[in-house]
Design a protein around this motif. Sequence first.
Motif, PDB file in Angstrom:
ATOM      1  N   UNK A  92      53.690  44.409  35.212  1.00 10.86           N
ATOM      2  CA  UNK A  92      52.986  43.134  35.352  1.00 10.86           C
ATOM      3  C   UNK A  92      52.906  42.512  33.967  1.00 10.86           C
ATOM      4  N   UNK A  93      52.785  41.196  33.928  1.00  9.30           N
ATOM      5  CA  UNK A  93      52.720  40.517  32.633  1.00  9.30           C
ATOM      6  C   UNK A  93      51.284  40.174  32.223  1.00  9.30           C
ATOM      7  N   UNK A  94      50.409  40.015  33.213  1.00  7.71           N
ATOM      8  CA  UNK A  94      49.021  39.664  32.928  1.00  7.71           C
ATOM      9  C   UNK A  94      48.090  40.367  33.910  1.00  7.71           C
ATOM     10  N   UNK A  95      46.840  40.534  33.483  1.00  7.14           N
ATOM     11  CA  UNK A  95      45.823  41.074  34.375  1.00  7.14           C
ATOM     12  C   UNK A  95      44.496  41.170  33.644  1.00  7.14           C
ATOM     13  N   UNK A  96      43.375  41.140  34.370  1.00  8.74           N
ATOM     14  CA  UNK A  96      42.063  41.265  33.741  1.00  8.74           C
ATOM     15  C   UNK A  96      41.599  42.717  33.673  1.00  8.74           C
ATOM     16  N   UNK A  97      40.991  43.068  32.550  1.00  5.98           N
ATOM     17  CA  UNK A  97      40.355  44.381  32.403  1.00  5.98           C
ATOM     18  C   UNK A  97      38.955  44.157  31.838  1.00  5.98           C
ATOM     19  N   UNK A  98      38.098  45.136  31.974  1.00 10.25           N
ATOM     20  CA  UNK A  98      36.804  45.050  31.317  1.00 10.25           C
ATOM     21  C   UNK A  98      37.020  45.317  29.830  1.00 10.25           C
ATOM     22  N   UNK A  99      36.485  44.442  28.974  1.00  7.64           N
ATOM     23  CA  UNK A  99      36.727  44.579  27.538  1.00  7.64           C
ATOM     24  C   UNK A  99      36.201  45.907  27.006  1.00  7.64           C
ATOM     25  N   UNK A 100      35.037  46.325  27.471  1.00  8.63           N
ATOM     26  CA  UNK A 100      34.490  47.605  27.017  1.00  8.63           C
ATOM     27  C   UNK A 100      35.404  48.753  27.430  1.00  8.63           C
TER      28      UNK A 100
ATOM     29  N   UNK B   4      41.740  42.267  38.984  1.00  8.25           N
ATOM     30  CA  UNK B   4      40.990  43.296  38.265  1.00  8.25           C
ATOM     31  C   UNK B   4      40.741  44.528  39.130  1.00  8.25           C
ATOM     32  N   UNK B   5      40.390  44.301  40.409  1.00  5.91           N
ATOM     33  CA  UNK B   5      39.950  45.421  41.239  1.00  5.91           C
ATOM     34  C   UNK B   5      40.059  45.032  42.705  1.00  5.91           C
ATOM     35  N   UNK B   6      41.215  45.282  43.289  1.00  6.51           N
ATOM     36  CA  UNK B   6      41.401  44.925  44.688  1.00  6.51           C
ATOM     37  C   UNK B   6      41.500  43.413  44.868  1.00  6.51           C
ATOM     38  N   UNK B   7      41.148  42.942  46.058  1.00  8.01           N
ATOM     39  CA  UNK B   7      41.214  41.509  46.358  1.00  8.01           C
ATOM     40  C   UNK B   7      39.889  41.024  46.925  1.00  8.01           C
ATOM     41  N   UNK B   8      38.876  41.006  46.071  1.00  9.55           N
ATOM     42  CA  UNK B   8      37.560  40.544  46.489  1.00  9.55           C
ATOM     43  C   UNK B   8      37.332  39.117  45.994  1.00  9.55           C
ATOM     44  N   UNK B   9      36.189  38.544  46.377  1.00  8.41           N
ATOM     45  CA  UNK B   9      35.890  37.173  45.988  1.00  8.41           C
ATOM     46  C   UNK B   9      35.925  36.952  44.492  1.00  8.41           C
ATOM     47  N   UNK B  10      35.520  37.948  43.722  1.00  6.55           N
ATOM     48  CA  UNK B  10      35.463  37.828  42.257  1.00  6.55           C
ATOM     49  C   UNK B  10      36.836  37.561  41.649  1.00  6.55           C
ATOM     50  N   UNK B  11      37.917  37.882  42.366  1.00  8.26           N
ATOM     51  CA  UNK B  11      39.268  37.667  41.866  1.00  8.26           C
ATOM     52  C   UNK B  11      39.970  36.511  42.553  1.00  8.26           C
ATOM     53  N   UNK B  12      39.241  35.738  43.352  1.00 16.69           N
ATOM     54  CA  UNK B  12      39.845  34.650  44.122  1.00 16.69           C
ATOM     55  C   UNK B  12      40.461  33.571  43.241  1.00 16.69           C
ATOM     56  N   UNK B  13      39.995  33.452  42.004  1.00 15.60           N
ATOM     57  CA  UNK B  13      40.460  32.362  41.143  1.00 15.60           C
ATOM     58  C   UNK B  13      41.967  32.408  40.883  1.00 15.60           C
TER      59      UNK B  13
END
Length: 341
Positions: free
Chosen positions: A93-101, A47-56
């Motif tokens: 890219x085929x997939x990625x997270x975005x903020x829904x709003x 979603x935004x760089x490589x921080x802990x929130x994207x570790x999954x």
Amino acid sequence: MIRFARTVAAVALTTALALVAGCGGSDSDAGAGEDGKALKKVTYLTSFGNFGRDAYAWVAKDKGFFEEAGFDVEIKPGQGTGGVIPAVVSGQAQFGPIDLTGGLLHMGSGQAKDFVAVAAIQQRTMAAIATTEGNGIATPKDLEGKRLADTPGSVVRNLFPTYARLAGVDADKVTWVNGEAQTLMGTLAGGSVDGIGQFVVGKPTIEAVTKKKAVLLPYSDVIPDLYGNVLITSKKIAEQDPEMVKRFTNALLKGLEYSLANSKEAAEILERNVDATNPTAAAAELELMAEYVTPGGSGTAIGTLDSARVARSIAILERAGALRPGMTPEQIIDFDLVPKA
């Protein structure tokens, strides 16, 4: 003697070639899934760089969840909603997270189309303005006269006019400058800006980078009922290969669930893959994120999206003047592909 030496050399060369061929066969087998079929190569943007929130995502790869689902996944750092959407739509890219709003704002304004959300990552928005003590920001009104940094396509920045209107802030008195996902916290630490666009879970990393106590103004305090990040893919992929989308989604959500239950291990996995990782801060981010992914007592399963709630979010944005009337949840979400509650 010379003939004997040539013979030995020839045998050695033949043996070496045979060993190389054998190694090539092993590499080929490594590219196959459990059913023996070749793994499908997929590019995933964070979603935004490589921080802990994207570790999954890294956890899903490290633990073999992607491979079990039939995928060979390359993970690349995203640059927010405005960067992930065009990359997915264009096929980079085929997939990625975005903020829904943020996705609603991009689609409603005509900036982007041809993408669909297929799963929720966070059940509540984590968007926020972040700063540190000493910068004179404690309430939304304090943002007037301040200088903020964020990526141009970030949901925090794009949603700010709506947040400002509802919070009683004159948005024209706030100056925004461009930044990049991986350098925003350093920009804040350097003192060239008063605050940055950030997710609330970024607090531990902000404090690790700036060596100061973080202060956050969560958008959810002013704009309730908004979802956070959602997983998107292109409409083309969703229409042509829905089963592939479901398999990828399930593998990613499996990584998400594992990361929340094992935050320290997830942070260590991220550190092995991303050199600049602060494992302590990364684990803390995941621990803070847990309540946004599975809000306590809600009974909401990981990944689900509710049409009625999305409709309420759209109504909030319409009343604030951020969206033109007429948009529906089905325009941005493929509910046939979303995990069931």
